[in-house]
Design an enzyme around this catalytic site. Structure first.
Site: not given
Ligand code: NAD
Ligand code: UD1
Length: 361
Positions: A220, A169, A144-145, A173
């Protein structure tokens, strides 16, 4: 045309990004020279058990099967149970692993750090241990960023300092990235592609799969769509006094289908003769979008007024975060193609067709 078969273990394949990646992986299998056979491992801790009890396939995976005309191979296994992971590896000749599984809620990680370190780190270590035992040498990891912490410059390049994470979290990563880098150093034929996602949003254009947060969304986009559908009265905009075009926070939103295709592009690296070693890529668009720009884009997509109130800044938030996507373009041939309009229209279609998400029982 002769085709090559590649078994790919997809941990967390029942989740949001995993399910979209499966669809794209199965699509390239149909048209390209490589036939990918995805095998899903998920403990369903953050995804929905199938509504069809007889099949025991999670709802998201079942729908991927329908979209891609595919018979899912699914194992309900916890990565923290190393013997169960070994059993899955003993059944298939895996060529590579895409590791999505883990816990991802930033706020919850601050409240329950031990749980996050346990699940994410032990899960990743078990996976790498079993890969080693079964001689599986290729892995793509969902980073993740967030590992960049507060950006020192924009757009953020991959060689920006990392590790200054503000929550457990993010630390998991950063630490898993380090495990992978050390393993690459120790084993010259071990390949790891670390993908640092910016902000994934959107859903498959069919409206059949999408993001299904439990409880009130923290992010968001799902919050906005729940306001639009009437599940929540208004959006709280966290701060309007940032040093950005309109004072609200700016992020690099990337459509989940583009993100999924970034994984398909990364898998192709493993086909090259030259070893990959450890490679890191940003997956984003390189474009910043403010909270109010997102509200406007969603209003246009949904034709619904999005009520919002400006409130205080959220602790830990920064003004602007967007990545430099040029390395992924040059080395993976990957470029996000979907627009903000696509992201909003697809999120809205998913929300409208599935007002309660996958409707977990
Ligand atoms: P998600 O929660 O929808 O999917 C993760 C899946 O992993 C789920 O189906 C959950 O049941 C499974 N899981 C969790 N713990 C487990 C375990 N111990 N054993 C087996 N399965 C397990 O999440 P996502 O949004 O699809 O994210 C996928 C990956 O990308 C994650 O590692 C997350 O940290 C990373 N990531 C997500 C975002 C985002 O905004 N969605 C941003 C950056 C990185
Ligand atoms: C968040 C996580 C980041 C994760 C990413 C995945 C935090 C501090 N960071 O990032 O670790 O990798 O999600 O997508 O939680 N906002 C509102 N109202 C809301 C929700 C969000 O104004 O109800 C704003 C936030 O202030 C931000 C933007 O929307 O400016 C995006 O927020 P969000 O979707 O939570 O993502 P990040 O904060 O970038």
């Amino acid at each position: 045309m002769a085709s090559t078969t590649r078994h790919v273990l997809v941990t967390g394949g029942a989740g949001y990004i995993g399910s979209h990646t499966l669809v794209e992986l199965l699509a390239v299998s149909q048209s390209g020279p490589i036939k990918y056979v995805p095998v899903i491992l998920d403990n369903l801790s953050n995804s929905c058990e199938g509504n069809d009890e007889a099949a025991r396939i999670p709802e998201s995976v079942k729908r991927v099967g329908e979209l891609a005309s595919w018979d899912p191979i699914f194992h309900q296994v916890d990565l923290c149970d190393i013997d169960a992971v070994r059993q899955v590896f003993s059944k298939y000749p895996f060529h590579s692993v895409i590791h999505f599984a883990g816990l991802k809620a930033v706020g919850e990680s601050v409240a329950k750090p031990l749980r996050y370190y346990q699940v994410n780190l032990i899960g990743a270590m078990n996976l790498m241990q079993v890969m080693d035992e079964f001689n599986v040498r290729n892995i793509i990891f969902s980073s993740s960023a967030t590992v960049y912490g507060t950006p020192e410059k924009l757009p953020i390049p991959e060689d920006h300092p990392v590790g200054n994470c503000t929550n457990p979290y993010g630390m998991t990563k950063f630490m898993i990235e380090k495990f992978l880098m050390d393993q690459c150093k120790a084993k010259p034929d071990f390949n790891a592609v670390i993908l640092r996602y910016f902000n994934p949003v959107g859903a498959h254009s069919s409206g059949r799969i999408g993001e299904d947060p439990r409880g009130a969304p923290n992010n968001l986009m799902p919050y906005i769509t729940q306001v639009a559908i009437g599940r929540r009265p208004f959006l709280s905009v966290f701060g309007s006094d940032y040093d950005t075009t309109d004072g609200t926070g700016v992020r690099d939103y990337i459509h989940v289908v583009d993100l999924a295709n970034g994984h398909v592009a990364a898998l192709k690296l493993f086909e090259r003769e030259k070893p990959v070693g450890c490679a890191v890529y940003n997956l984003g668009t390189g474009q910043g979008c403010s909270v109010l720009e997102m509200v406007t884009a969603m209003r246009e997509a949904s034709k619904v007024e999005i009520a919002y109130k400006v409130v205080d800044r959220r602790a830990g938030d920064v003004a602007s975060v967007y990545g430099d996507p040029s390395k992924a373009a040059e080395e993976l041939g990957f470029k996000a193609t979907k627009t903000l309009k696509d992201m909003c229209e697809d999120s809205w279609r998913w929300q409208q067709q599935n007002p309660q998400g996958f409707n977990c029982s």
